[in-house]
Design a protein around this motif. Structure first.
Motif, PDB file in Angstrom:
ATOM      1  N   GLU A 429      52.471  28.527  37.133  1.00  8.64           N
ATOM      2  CA  GLU A 429      51.906  29.271  36.001  1.00  8.64           C
ATOM      3  C   GLU A 429      52.319  30.749  36.079  1.00  8.64           C
ATOM      4  O   GLU A 429      52.799  31.230  37.106  1.00  8.64           O
ATOM      5  CB  GLU A 429      50.369  29.178  36.033  1.00  8.64           C
ATOM      6  N   ILE A 430      52.055  31.469  34.974  1.00  6.74           N
ATOM      7  CA  ILE A 430      52.312  32.916  34.972  1.00  6.74           C
ATOM      8  C   ILE A 430      50.987  33.628  35.196  1.00  6.74           C
ATOM      9  O   ILE A 430      50.020  33.414  34.453  1.00  6.74           O
ATOM     10  CB  ILE A 430      52.900  33.368  33.621  1.00  6.74           C
ATOM     11  N   CYS A 431      50.969  34.460  36.193  1.00  7.02           N
ATOM     12  CA  CYS A 431      49.729  35.152  36.536  1.00  7.02           C
ATOM     13  C   CYS A 431      49.397  36.195  35.457  1.00  7.02           C
ATOM     14  O   CYS A 431      50.288  36.891  34.961  1.00  7.02           O
ATOM     15  CB  CYS A 431      49.906  35.827  37.893  1.00  7.02           C
ATOM     16  N   ALA A 432      48.110  36.319  35.121  1.00  5.83           N
ATOM     17  CA  ALA A 432      47.709  37.276  34.089  1.00  5.83           C
ATOM     18  C   ALA A 432      46.872  38.415  34.661  1.00  5.83           C
ATOM     19  O   ALA A 432      46.340  39.239  33.932  1.00  5.83           O
ATOM     20  CB  ALA A 432      46.941  36.555  32.986  1.00  5.83           C
ATOM     21  N   GLU A 433      46.728  38.431  35.959  1.00  4.75           N
ATOM     22  CA  GLU A 433      45.931  39.491  36.583  1.00  4.75           C
ATOM     23  C   GLU A 433      46.517  39.800  37.967  1.00  4.75           C
ATOM     24  O   GLU A 433      47.572  39.305  38.323  1.00  4.75           O
ATOM     25  CB  GLU A 433      44.463  39.072  36.672  1.00  4.75           C
ATOM     26  N   PHE A 434      45.814  40.650  38.715  1.00  8.34           N
ATOM     27  CA  PHE A 434      46.284  40.995  40.056  1.00  8.34           C
ATOM     28  C   PHE A 434      45.632  40.109  41.111  1.00  8.34           C
ATOM     29  O   PHE A 434      44.485  39.687  40.955  1.00  8.34           O
ATOM     30  CB  PHE A 434      45.875  42.430  40.420  1.00  8.34           C
ATOM     31  N   VAL A 435      46.358  39.864  42.188  1.00 11.81           N
ATOM     32  CA  VAL A 435      45.729  39.368  43.420  1.00 11.81           C
ATOM     33  C   VAL A 435      46.285  40.249  44.540  1.00 11.81           C
ATOM     34  O   VAL A 435      47.500  40.431  44.641  1.00 11.81           O
ATOM     35  CB  VAL A 435      46.089  37.897  43.720  1.00 11.81           C
ATOM     36  N   MET A 436      45.397  40.838  45.330  1.00 12.76           N
ATOM     37  CA  MET A 436      45.893  41.681  46.426  1.00 12.76           C
ATOM     38  C   MET A 436      44.858  41.743  47.546  1.00 12.76           C
ATOM     39  O   MET A 436      43.691  41.423  47.337  1.00 12.76           O
ATOM     40  CB  MET A 436      46.190  43.092  45.920  1.00 12.76           C
ATOM     41  N   CYS A 437      45.319  42.120  48.703  1.00 15.76           N
ATOM     42  CA  CYS A 437      44.409  42.431  49.795  1.00 15.76           C
ATOM     43  C   CYS A 437      44.096  43.912  49.675  1.00 15.76           C
ATOM     44  O   CYS A 437      44.992  44.720  49.429  1.00 15.76           O
ATOM     45  CB  CYS A 437      45.060  42.171  51.146  1.00 15.76           C
ATOM     46  N   TYR A 438      42.840  44.254  49.821  1.00 16.03           N
ATOM     47  CA  TYR A 438      42.471  45.656  49.682  1.00 16.03           C
ATOM     48  C   TYR A 438      41.672  46.114  50.891  1.00 16.03           C
ATOM     49  O   TYR A 438      40.646  45.529  51.164  1.00 16.03           O
ATOM     50  CB  TYR A 438      41.642  45.866  48.422  1.00 16.03           C
ATOM     51  N   PRO A 439      42.068  47.209  51.528  1.00 19.38           N
ATOM     52  CA  PRO A 439      43.391  47.797  51.457  1.00 19.38           C
ATOM     53  C   PRO A 439      44.443  46.830  52.026  1.00 19.38           C
ATOM     54  O   PRO A 439      44.051  45.866  52.658  1.00 19.38           O
ATOM     55  CB  PRO A 439      43.265  49.054  52.335  1.00 19.38           C
ATOM     56  N   PRO A 440      45.697  47.069  51.812  1.00 22.30           N
ATOM     57  CA  PRO A 440      46.368  48.249  51.267  1.00 22.30           C
ATOM     58  C   PRO A 440      46.437  48.307  49.748  1.00 22.30           C
ATOM     59  O   PRO A 440      46.874  49.332  49.241  1.00 22.30           O
ATOM     60  CB  PRO A 440      47.777  48.133  51.852  1.00 22.30           C
ATOM     61  N   GLY A 441      46.062  47.267  49.015  1.00 21.84           N
ATOM     62  CA  GLY A 441      46.088  47.373  47.553  1.00 21.84           C
ATOM     63  C   GLY A 441      47.459  47.205  46.942  1.00 21.84           C
ATOM     64  O   GLY A 441      47.694  47.626  45.812  1.00 21.84           O
ATOM     65  N   ILE A 442      48.376  46.612  47.695  1.00 19.49           N
ATOM     66  CA  ILE A 442      49.697  46.290  47.146  1.00 19.49           C
ATOM     67  C   ILE A 442      49.610  44.864  46.619  1.00 19.49           C
ATOM     68  O   ILE A 442      49.270  43.949  47.363  1.00 19.49           O
ATOM     69  CB  ILE A 442      50.779  46.398  48.237  1.00 19.49           C
ATOM     70  N   PRO A 443      49.858  44.666  45.318  1.00 14.96           N
ATOM     71  CA  PRO A 443      49.640  43.333  44.750  1.00 14.96           C
ATOM     72  C   PRO A 443      50.490  42.242  45.405  1.00 14.96           C
ATOM     73  O   PRO A 443      51.674  42.443  45.667  1.00 14.96           O
ATOM     74  CB  PRO A 443      50.037  43.518  43.278  1.00 14.96           C
ATOM     75  N   ILE A 444      49.840  41.104  45.675  1.00 19.74           N
ATOM     76  CA  ILE A 444      50.581  39.901  46.080  1.00 19.74           C
ATOM     77  C   ILE A 444      51.125  39.273  44.796  1.00 19.74           C
ATOM     78  O   ILE A 444      52.249  38.798  44.739  1.00 19.74           O
ATOM     79  CB  ILE A 444      49.637  38.904  46.806  1.00 19.74           C
ATOM     80  N   LEU A 445      50.290  39.295  43.781  1.00 18.63           N
ATOM     81  CA  LEU A 445      50.682  38.846  42.441  1.00 18.63           C
ATOM     82  C   LEU A 445      50.296  39.950  41.465  1.00 18.63           C
ATOM     83  O   LEU A 445      49.200  40.503  41.550  1.00 18.63           O
ATOM     84  CB  LEU A 445      49.910  37.588  42.062  1.00 18.63           C
ATOM     85  N   ALA A 446      51.207  40.246  40.532  1.00 19.27           N
ATOM     86  CA  ALA A 446      50.880  41.198  39.474  1.00 19.27           C
ATOM     87  C   ALA A 446      50.977  40.446  38.144  1.00 19.27           C
ATOM     88  O   ALA A 446      51.639  39.398  38.067  1.00 19.27           O
ATOM     89  CB  ALA A 446      51.849  42.371  39.509  1.00 19.27           C
ATOM     90  N   PRO A 447      50.336  40.975  37.106  1.00 21.54           N
ATOM     91  CA  PRO A 447      50.391  40.284  35.818  1.00 21.54           C
ATOM     92  C   PRO A 447      51.843  40.082  35.370  1.00 21.54           C
ATOM     93  O   PRO A 447      52.658  40.993  35.469  1.00 21.54           O
ATOM     94  CB  PRO A 447      49.664  41.245  34.864  1.00 21.54           C
TER      95      PRO A 447
END
Lengths: 492, 285
Positions: A429-447
């Motif tokens: 599928e195409i991701c429509a939001e963010f998934v990230m570990c916070y911190p560091p807040g660098i997206p694993i998946l971006a929209p």
């Protein structure tokens, strides 16, 4: 300094606040707590001094949205300190500074060349502005599992492939302290008529220390976002946006005012003013000490064995062009522990809070506020963790950066019709939001990015190890929003 | 003229001593150091305004921190003293001929220098050939030691200030590692009486328990410390402080002491109920 106007000993906002206090002005304006009298519990907690300077904009204190008085003066002194043409005091975090940079140079549909390992704030700016990212591969150090800076050749390739792009965004340094060859990237971008925007959220000290990596303004970059609060000692959420020669500050101010509060906090503003003064006057000595602490800790940690506090020995002349030695990044995978596990043990068992732990590393921030007593605790705790918890590293995840497949722009994906589905079933599928570990807040998946099995495995592993995952609408991270493709006829 | 040394034992309790004169004051890299003279207590030293040692009652503290472990295992040869820059613990240790090596790790050289000059009563044995002094952070020193000491004595200040690192889990873990298989750890364990100190005491006990199979606490009477009721911790890998007390052998040494004796040794481990409660993690009420 003969020029009193640019005297770094001055702190105009702070001075104006002191004058204002001394005049004992009767206030019939906001904030309604009126120097704290209206909220005794809060005043008791934060202190009378603090509440008494939580005040509103007024002529003697200037106005952040349209500075012509003390804020303007403070900006000029700060610009001189940073070697910038103009400086903006930011009170909505460095996130807002990054967004203002992007929105100042890219309009909807225009392209921005950037590494994928940016902070979410940069991609947020793309959602708001409608700009299109062109990702340059940041490169990865496989053995450490960390993304690096962009290689010069990759940037040049991206510039050649997208000559219409408006700007190049560079992290200087990355969260881990890695710097790209900023001077050459600036040269290549400018030669192609592109601006250079620099996320220096972790690079405040590059402007004040000695022997630091090159800072954005010295490299000739056009704009830089500097998180004064991260290592410079100002209050959380306060930040500087720096502008170089090729930028019209009047226009940038209008862009900032689109989203920044009209009630700029004088606590934050004065903290920026005083911290700038502190660093301009004593920064060299402060960061000499910080560097000494970090180098000492690295030596001691590497002496423990099994843990690797890396530094300049990894420089490769390109994607790892320079290293910020004040960053204490420690590779933990060889003792069989994920960085996030060490991060949790340090907090739960030893009462030590570090900046973050990812799959393979931890990062401790060493700054103006540190003392050797606490540093010894961190080192001793790490030696204990190794002694008590080390195990066979077989079967541990060994990479961090996953090349994304971009299907839609971040803005298109974010505003598309979407549906929520269990994250485990979302492959393809195409991701429509963010998934990230916070911190560091660098997206694993971006929209706008394709969800792959590899990414899902990574998310499952990160969750299992205890990473704090964020970004999805579903706060439990069980479900993910994906772009509705069939009914709405999106081309995929 | 009235000159008084005053110390807040809690925010509502104050302890004071009339002072004849101040002999020394200075700020070291780590803390403020003062030495006074009083009719009642003789010379005394405070660090950051907290009482550390007086000529009149230091014997109680130093005898209890040294002779209790030494009477349990008189065969102790290698000793590490962490803190203890006044030299009082070292003075008691050098009385044992069986001890071959004493390492003293004190973070603040100015404390040692000050005591050598103004408190020779405690500092008098620091030049014994068996004693080596290291001016280092205790946590750092212990980190690199393995299977090296039969006894570690933690003669620290309170856990707020330079002594903080000596009340941490990482420090106790490093100590366990630095001790031999029969090793004993004795530590300054605060007072159970006032709440802030009691909390430090509970935490220290909990943390030591995670490493040592035998973990006891003993008490003594310290007139110039908050509440006057003070504790030391006794933790070890094999020795039980009462079961393994070798009274006969210790008494045969013929050491003359003013506070410690082997009957008191047995008694000092008997604790009031509220202290037992606190050590078990309850609030002691």
């Amino acid at each position: 300094m003969n020029n009193r106007k640019l005297d770094q000993k001055r702190a105009p906002i702070y001075e104006a606040l002191k004058d204002y206090k001394a005049k004992r002005v009767v206030s019939f304006d906001v904030p309604g707590h009126k120097q704290g009298r209206g909220n005794p519990d809060l005043t008791d907690f934060l202190g009378q001094q603090c509440m008494s300077v939580d005040v509103n904009s007024m002529k003697p204190l200037d106005n952040l949205c349209h500075p012509v008085g003390v804020i303007c003066e403070a900006e000029e002194i700060a610009a001189d300190a940073f070697g910038a043409q103009h400086v903006f005091f930011m009170v909505n975090g460095t996130s807002s500074a990054v967004q203002a940079m992007v929105m100042s140079v890219c309009k909807a549909g225009e392209k921005l060349i950037m590494p994928r390992n940016v902070h979410r704030s940069a991609i947020n700016a793309l959602i708001v502005s409608g700009a299109i990212p062109v990702y340059a591969d940041p490169g990865v150090n496989q053995s450490l599992g960390i993304p690096l800076g962009m290689s010069l050749e990759d940037v040049k390739r991206a510039i050649a492939a997208h000559p219409e792009a408006k700007a190049v965004l560079v992290n200087n340094p990355t969260y881990y302290g890695v710097c790209a060859n900023l001077a050459e990237i600036v040269r290549a971008a400018h030669a192609a008529g592109m601006k250079v925007l620099v996320d220096e959220a972790h690079g405040t000290h590059f402007y004040f220390g000695e022997h630091t990596p090159l800072c954005a303004m010295a490299a000739g970059a056009d704009m830089a976002a500097v998180s004064m609060h991260k290592t410079g000692g100002s209050l959380t959420q306060s930040s500087f946006l720096l502008c170089g020669k090729g930028v019209n500050p009047g226009y940038v101010r209008q862009v900032i005012n689109l989203t920044q509060t009209t009630s700029g906090s004088y606590l934050l503003l004065s903290s920026l003013d005083i911290s700038r003064r502190n660093l301009a006057l004593g920064g060299r000595e402060i960061f000499r000490k910080v560097t000494e602490f970090a180098e000492y800790a690295r030596g001691e940690i590497n002496h423990i064995g099994g843990l690797y506090a890396f530094s300049k020995e990894l420089l490769n002349g390109d994607s790892f062009y320079d290293f910020d030695v004040t960053k204490l990044s420690v590779h933990t995978r060889d003792i069989g522990l994920a960085g996030i596990e060490v991060y949790d043990i340090l907090r739960d068992d030893y009462g030590i809070q570090i900046e973050f732990g990812d799959i393979s590393n931890i990062l401790a921030i060493i700054s103006v506020g540190d003392r050797s007593l606490e540093l010894e605790r961190l080192i001793s705790a790490l030696s204990e963790i190794k002694r008590l918890y080390a195990r066979d590293p077989a079967g541990m995840f060994d990479h961090e950066y996953i090349e994304p497949e971009i299907v839609l722009t971040p803005q298109e994906a974010f505003f598309s019709p979407k549906r929520s589905m269990p994250i485990g079933n979302s492959e393809g599928e195409i991701c429509a939001e963010f998934v990230m570990c916070y911190p560091p807040g660098i997206p694993i998946l971006a929209p706008g990015e394709r969800i792959t099995r590899e990414i899902l495995n990574y998310i499952v592993y990160a969750k299992e190890k205890g990473c704090f995952l964020t970004g999805t609408e579903d706060l439990t991270i069980q479900n993910i929003n994906v772009v509705e493709t069939k009914e709405h006829g999106f081309m995929v | 003229m009235d000159l008084w040394y005053k110390e807040q034992h809690t925010k509502d309790v104050q302890f004071s001593i009339r002072v004849e004169k101040q002999l020394f004051t200075a700020r070291s890299e780590f803390q403020r150091i003062d030495v006074f003279y009083s009719e009642e207590f003789g010379r005394f030293m405070s660090l950051d305004g907290l009482m550390m040692v007086t000529e009149k009652d230091e014997f109680i503290y130093h005898e209890m921190i040294v002779h209790v472990p030494m009477a349990v295992n008189p065969a102790i040869q290698n000793v590490l003293v962490v803190g203890g820059g006044d030299g009082g613990a070292v003075r008691e240790l050098v009385r044992y001929d069986g001890i071959q090596k004493i390492d003293l790790v004190e973070i603040d050289q100015m404390v040692v220098d000050t005591c050598r000059k103004y408190l020779p009563q405690t500092a008098c044995k620091l030049d014994d050939p068996r004693v080596s002094i290291f001016y280092e952070n205790g946590l750092r020193f212990v980190r690199s030691c393995e299977n090296k000491y039969d006894l570690i004595i933690v003669d620290s200040t309170d856990p707020f200030g330079p002594g903080e690192g000596l009340f941490t889990k990482e420090f106790y873990g490093n100590c366990y590692h630095a001790l031999t298989k029969d090793g004993i750890l004795v530590n300054q364990h605060e007072t159970p009486y006032y709440q802030d100190y009691a909390r430090s005491m509970q935490l220290a006990h909990q943390r030591i328990q995670t490493f040592f199979p035998i973990c006891k606490v003993y008490q003594f009477h310290m007139p110039t410390y908050p509440s006057g009721h003070w504790l030391f911790g006794f933790a070890s890998k094999t020795y039980d402080p009462i079961e393994h007390l070798d009274a006969e052998r210790w008494n045969a040494l013929g050491l003359k002491t003013r506070y410690y004796n082997t009957e008191l040794h047995r008694g000092c481990f008997a604790l009031p109920n509220y202290v037992k409660d606190l050590l078990e993690g309850n609030d002691g009420q």
